[in-house]
Write a protein that holds these residues in place. Structure first.
Motif, PDB file in Angstrom:
ATOM      1  N   GLN A   1       0.848  -1.192   0.000  1.00 29.25           N
ATOM      2  CA  GLN A   1       0.000   0.000   0.000  1.00 29.25           C
ATOM      3  C   GLN A   1       0.884   1.243   0.000  1.00 29.25           C
ATOM      4  O   GLN A   1       1.872   1.312   0.732  1.00 29.25           O
ATOM      5  N   TYR A   2       0.513   2.235  -0.815  1.00 29.21           N
ATOM      6  CA  TYR A   2       1.283   3.471  -0.906  1.00 29.21           C
ATOM      7  C   TYR A   2       0.364   4.672  -0.686  1.00 29.21           C
ATOM      8  O   TYR A   2      -0.789   4.676  -1.135  1.00 29.21           O
ATOM      9  N   ARG A   3       0.909   5.674  -0.015  1.00 29.52           N
ATOM     10  CA  ARG A   3       0.206   6.946   0.170  1.00 29.52           C
ATOM     11  C   ARG A   3       1.258   8.051   0.157  1.00 29.52           C
ATOM     12  O   ARG A   3       2.218   8.018   0.931  1.00 29.52           O
ATOM     13  N   LEU A   4       1.086   8.996  -0.741  1.00 31.41           N
ATOM     14  CA  LEU A   4       2.078  10.056  -0.910  1.00 31.41           C
ATOM     15  C   LEU A   4       1.380  11.404  -0.807  1.00 31.41           C
ATOM     16  O   LEU A   4       0.487  11.718  -1.598  1.00 31.41           O
ATOM     17  N   GLY A   5       1.765  12.204   0.220  1.00 26.46           N
ATOM     18  CA  GLY A   5       1.149  13.503   0.450  1.00 26.46           C
ATOM     19  C   GLY A   5       1.996  14.644  -0.089  1.00 26.46           C
ATOM     20  O   GLY A   5       3.088  14.446  -0.624  1.00 26.46           O
ATOM     21  N   ALA A   6       1.484  15.863   0.072  1.00 19.84           N
ATOM     22  CA  ALA A   6       2.158  17.052  -0.439  1.00 19.84           C
ATOM     23  C   ALA A   6       3.562  17.190   0.133  1.00 19.84           C
ATOM     24  O   ALA A   6       3.794  16.955   1.321  1.00 19.84           O
ATOM     25  N   GLN A   7       4.520  17.535  -0.748  1.00 18.79           N
ATOM     26  CA  GLN A   7       5.920  17.743  -0.390  1.00 18.79           C
ATOM     27  C   GLN A   7       6.618  16.458   0.049  1.00 18.79           C
ATOM     28  O   GLN A   7       7.610  16.498   0.768  1.00 18.79           O
ATOM     29  N   GLU A   8       6.088  15.307  -0.409  1.00 17.76           N
ATOM     30  CA  GLU A   8       6.710  14.020  -0.099  1.00 17.76           C
ATOM     31  C   GLU A   8       7.177  13.329  -1.375  1.00 17.76           C
ATOM     32  O   GLU A   8       6.642  13.576  -2.462  1.00 17.76           O
ATOM     33  N   CYS A   9       8.174  12.444  -1.231  1.00 16.49           N
ATOM     34  CA  CYS A   9       8.690  11.723  -2.392  1.00 16.49           C
ATOM     35  C   CYS A   9       9.003  10.280  -2.012  1.00 16.49           C
ATOM     36  O   CYS A   9       9.097   9.941  -0.835  1.00 16.49           O
ATOM     37  N   GLN A  10       9.177   9.462  -3.045  1.00 13.36           N
ATOM     38  CA  GLN A  10       9.380   8.037  -2.832  1.00 13.36           C
ATOM     39  C   GLN A  10      10.057   7.435  -4.055  1.00 13.36           C
ATOM     40  O   GLN A  10       9.867   7.916  -5.181  1.00 13.36           O
ATOM     41  N   ILE A  11      10.832   6.363  -3.844  1.00 14.14           N
ATOM     42  CA  ILE A  11      11.503   5.661  -4.947  1.00 14.14           C
ATOM     43  C   ILE A  11      11.116   4.192  -4.873  1.00 14.14           C
ATOM     44  O   ILE A  11      11.173   3.580  -3.808  1.00 14.14           O
ATOM     45  N   ARG A  12      10.727   3.616  -6.022  1.00 13.81           N
ATOM     46  CA  ARG A  12      10.280   2.225  -6.067  1.00 13.81           C
ATOM     47  C   ARG A  12      11.036   1.464  -7.154  1.00 13.81           C
ATOM     48  O   ARG A  12      11.376   2.018  -8.194  1.00 13.81           O
ATOM     49  N   PHE A  13      11.253   0.175  -6.874  1.00 12.13           N
ATOM     50  CA  PHE A  13      11.898  -0.688  -7.863  1.00 12.13           C
ATOM     51  C   PHE A  13      11.379  -2.107  -7.708  1.00 12.13           C
ATOM     52  O   PHE A  13      11.131  -2.593  -6.607  1.00 12.13           O
ATOM     53  N   GLY A  14      11.213  -2.789  -8.844  1.00 12.24           N
ATOM     54  CA  GLY A  14      10.833  -4.188  -8.802  1.00 12.24           C
ATOM     55  C   GLY A  14       9.987  -4.591  -9.989  1.00 12.24           C
ATOM     56  O   GLY A  14       9.761  -3.806 -10.916  1.00 12.24           O
TER      57      GLY A  14
ATOM     58  N   GLU B   1       6.617  22.862   8.185  1.00 14.91           N
ATOM     59  CA  GLU B   1       5.198  22.512   8.104  1.00 14.91           C
ATOM     60  C   GLU B   1       4.343  23.777   8.097  1.00 14.91           C
ATOM     61  O   GLU B   1       3.353  23.865   7.349  1.00 14.91           O
ATOM     62  N   ALA B   2       4.689  24.754   8.908  1.00 14.20           N
ATOM     63  CA  ALA B   2       3.938  26.008   8.959  1.00 14.20           C
ATOM     64  C   ALA B   2       4.047  26.765   7.628  1.00 14.20           C
ATOM     65  O   ALA B   2       3.067  27.337   7.142  1.00 14.20           O
ATOM     66  N   LEU B   3       5.239  26.752   7.031  1.00  7.91           N
ATOM     67  CA  LEU B   3       5.428  27.424   5.743  1.00  7.91           C
ATOM     68  C   LEU B   3       4.650  26.724   4.626  1.00  7.91           C
ATOM     69  O   LEU B   3       4.109  27.376   3.730  1.00  7.91           O
ATOM     70  N   LEU B   4       4.580  25.401   4.688  1.00 11.35           N
ATOM     71  CA  LEU B   4       3.770  24.653   3.714  1.00 11.35           C
ATOM     72  C   LEU B   4       2.297  25.015   3.858  1.00 11.35           C
ATOM     73  O   LEU B   4       1.572  25.143   2.866  1.00 11.35           O
ATOM     74  N   LYS B   5       1.847  25.190   5.098  1.00 11.09           N
ATOM     75  CA  LYS B   5       0.459  25.588   5.334  1.00 11.09           C
ATOM     76  C   LYS B   5       0.212  26.990   4.771  1.00 11.09           C
ATOM     77  O   LYS B   5      -0.834  27.243   4.155  1.00 11.09           O
ATOM     78  N   ALA B   6       1.173  27.895   4.967  1.00 10.51           N
ATOM     79  CA  ALA B   6       1.047  29.252   4.422  1.00 10.51           C
ATOM     80  C   ALA B   6       0.957  29.219   2.896  1.00 10.51           C
ATOM     81  O   ALA B   6       0.147  29.926   2.286  1.00 10.51           O
ATOM     82  N   LYS B   7       1.776  28.385   2.290  1.00  7.53           N
ATOM     83  CA  LYS B   7       1.761  28.248   0.830  1.00  7.53           C
ATOM     84  C   LYS B   7       0.412  27.734   0.343  1.00  7.53           C
ATOM     85  O   LYS B   7      -0.130  28.220  -0.649  1.00  7.53           O
TER      86      LYS B   7
ATOM     87  N   ASP C   1      21.706  13.640  -1.724  1.00  3.40           N
ATOM     88  CA  ASP C   1      22.529  14.385  -0.783  1.00  3.40           C
ATOM     89  C   ASP C   1      21.731  14.963   0.377  1.00  3.40           C
ATOM     90  O   ASP C   1      22.099  14.800   1.544  1.00  3.40           O
ATOM     91  N   GLU C   2      20.610  15.634   0.066  1.00  7.05           N
ATOM     92  CA  GLU C   2      19.892  16.386   1.093  1.00  7.05           C
ATOM     93  C   GLU C   2      18.836  15.562   1.829  1.00  7.05           C
ATOM     94  O   GLU C   2      18.521  15.861   2.982  1.00  7.05           O
ATOM     95  N   VAL C   3      18.283  14.562   1.171  1.00  4.23           N
ATOM     96  CA  VAL C   3      17.204  13.789   1.788  1.00  4.23           C
ATOM     97  C   VAL C   3      17.717  12.461   2.328  1.00  4.23           C
ATOM     98  O   VAL C   3      17.579  12.146   3.502  1.00  4.23           O
TER      99      VAL C   3
ATOM    100  N   TYR D   1       9.745  10.136   2.000  1.00  3.07           N
ATOM    101  CA  TYR D   1      10.638  11.201   2.442  1.00  3.07           C
ATOM    102  C   TYR D   1      10.004  12.571   2.215  1.00  3.07           C
ATOM    103  O   TYR D   1       9.340  12.793   1.208  1.00  3.07           O
ATOM    104  N   ARG D   2      10.222  13.463   3.163  1.00  8.83           N
ATOM    105  CA  ARG D   2       9.832  14.865   2.988  1.00  8.83           C
ATOM    106  C   ARG D   2      10.946  15.553   2.208  1.00  8.83           C
ATOM    107  O   ARG D   2      12.099  15.556   2.637  1.00  8.83           O
ATOM    108  N   TYR D   3      10.625  16.106   1.029  1.00 13.41           N
ATOM    109  CA  TYR D   3      11.702  16.706   0.251  1.00 13.41           C
ATOM    110  C   TYR D   3      11.957  18.156   0.649  1.00 13.41           C
ATOM    111  O   TYR D   3      11.125  18.809   1.268  1.00 13.41           O
ATOM    112  N   THR D   4      13.136  18.637   0.300  1.00 15.06           N
ATOM    113  CA  THR D   4      13.641  19.914   0.788  1.00 15.06           C
ATOM    114  C   THR D   4      13.243  21.072  -0.126  1.00 15.06           C
ATOM    115  O   THR D   4      12.825  20.879  -1.256  1.00 15.06           O
ATOM    116  N   PRO D   5      13.401  22.321   0.370  1.00 18.39           N
ATOM    117  CA  PRO D   5      13.102  23.490  -0.470  1.00 18.39           C
ATOM    118  C   PRO D   5      13.906  23.523  -1.773  1.00 18.39           C
ATOM    119  O   PRO D   5      13.405  23.968  -2.803  1.00 18.39           O
ATOM    120  N   ARG D   6      15.140  23.059  -1.741  1.00 12.24           N
ATOM    121  CA  ARG D   6      15.951  23.062  -2.954  1.00 12.24           C
ATOM    122  C   ARG D   6      15.367  22.117  -4.008  1.00 12.24           C
ATOM    123  O   ARG D   6      15.343  22.416  -5.202  1.00 12.24           O
TER     124      ARG D   6
END
Length: 334
Positions: free
Chosen positions: A105-118, A231-237, A210-212, A170-175
């Motif tokens: 099962q997968y669930r991906l929310g705002a500002q999140e990332c994931q890598i899959r293989f298979g 999290e607060a800045l994401l809410k503002a956005k 590198d960053e995550v 993973y929560r990804y970074t501003p960069r």
């Protein structure tokens, strides 16, 4: 809306699409012969799912759409090997992969990332009516990107489809957020577009490692952002995304995001590369461009719809943003 997948390697052998509302359910089933293009037609689906082959073995999928009703897509594959990176920009994506011995099962929310293989046998995705879905996915041929795969694999950052291991998100970074915007907003001519995107995608994956995955939690400007503040800045956005036509004041946004006005203004620029006001203008211009390209509205009507009372000022800002006037956009899309 129409979604087209150009690469034969990654299309399913069979697909079932079911759209449902309180009134009725419409089910479409298809067997996809090899040599044909895989296309999804969905009534009440507004936006795009655009997949482009950047180079052999590298696919880029840009998704940005809303739905009028619930949509379920069930796709069956013949043990197709997949190596894919997904970045959720807005909304929440839900799906599961099923193989002979496992269901993941997968669930991906705002500002999140994931890598899959298979090896992929079955994929079932669920989308809900009245919600926005916005993401970028990168599909790679492992044999052509072996070194890159190894770099990610040794960090134990990949979800293996055949294993019942915990799903890694993973929560990804501003960069990374900035790089995703640059990929999505590329307007270079066709001859050089793929060269630019190829470079940006490789840069994106390098920064992700590198960053995550290496947990070097530092943004593009060299300033560390604490998780709670991010999290607060994401809410503002998100507040701006919902109210850009009639925007809240800095004080109102700061209050709703539970942070000070000075920290909102400074942190927003650090995280997203734009001031709050510049981001509001960006969102207004993006919507104005979509409305003009539809051909259904006059320039003055579009100006009013995105929050401008003076058409002349709107025309000037639009030209500064896109290098073309709103009237010229309308003529192109007549």
């Amino acid at each position: 809306m129409l979604a087209i997948y150009p690469n034969q390697k990654y299309i399913p052998e069979r697909a079932v699409i079911m759209a449902s509302s309180k009134e009725n359910t419409v089910k479409t089933e298809a067997i996809i012969p090899r040599g044909t293009r895989y296309q999804i037609h969905a009534v009440g689906m507004k936006g795009k799912i655009l997949t482009t082959e950047i180079q052999k073995g590298l696919l880029l999928t840009l998704s940005d759409f809303t739905l009028d009703k619930k949509l379920e897509i069930d796709e069956q594959y013949s043990n197709q090997e997949i190596f894919q990176l997904s970045f959720c920009i807005e909304g929440e994506f839900q799906w599961f992969h099923q193989n002979e011995n496992t269901i993941q099962q997968y669930r991906l929310g705002a500002q999140e990332c994931q890598i899959r293989f298979g090896a992929l046998q079955q994929c079932h995705s669920t989308f809900f009516g009245g919600r926005k879905y916005h993401s970028i996915s990168i599909t790679l041929d492992k044999s052509r990107f072996e070194e890159l795969f190894h770099c990610i694999y040794i960090r134990q950052a990949i979800c293996i489809l055949e294993k019942n291991y915990p799903v890694k998100v993973y929560r990804y970074t501003p960069r990374i957020n900035k790089l995703l915007s640059e990929i999505e907003e590329c307007v270079l001519c066709e001859e050089v577009r793929n060269i630019y995107l190829h470079g940006k995608i490789l840069e994106l994956i390098a920064i992700l490692c590198d960053e995550v995955m290496c947990e070097a939690a530092i943004n593009h400007y060299g300033v560390r952002i604490h998780e709670q503040e991010y999290e607060a800045l994401l809410k503002a956005k998100e507040l701006i995304n919902q109210n850009y036509a009639h925007p809240l004041t800095i004080a109102e946004i700061a209050k709703k995001a539970a942070m000070s006005e000075s920290r909102l203004q400074k942190g927003f620029k650090q995280c997203f590369g734009l001031t709050v006001n510049d981001y509001i203008i960006k969102k207004r211009m993006e919507m104005a461009k979509k409305l003009l390209e539809s051909g259904n509205y006059s320039v003055s009507a579009v100006a009013w719809m995105v929050g401008y009372t003076h058409t002349g000022y709107f025309i000037r800002r639009f030209h500064e943003e896109y290098g073309i006037t709103p009237g010229a956009i309308k003529k192109i899309n007549k």
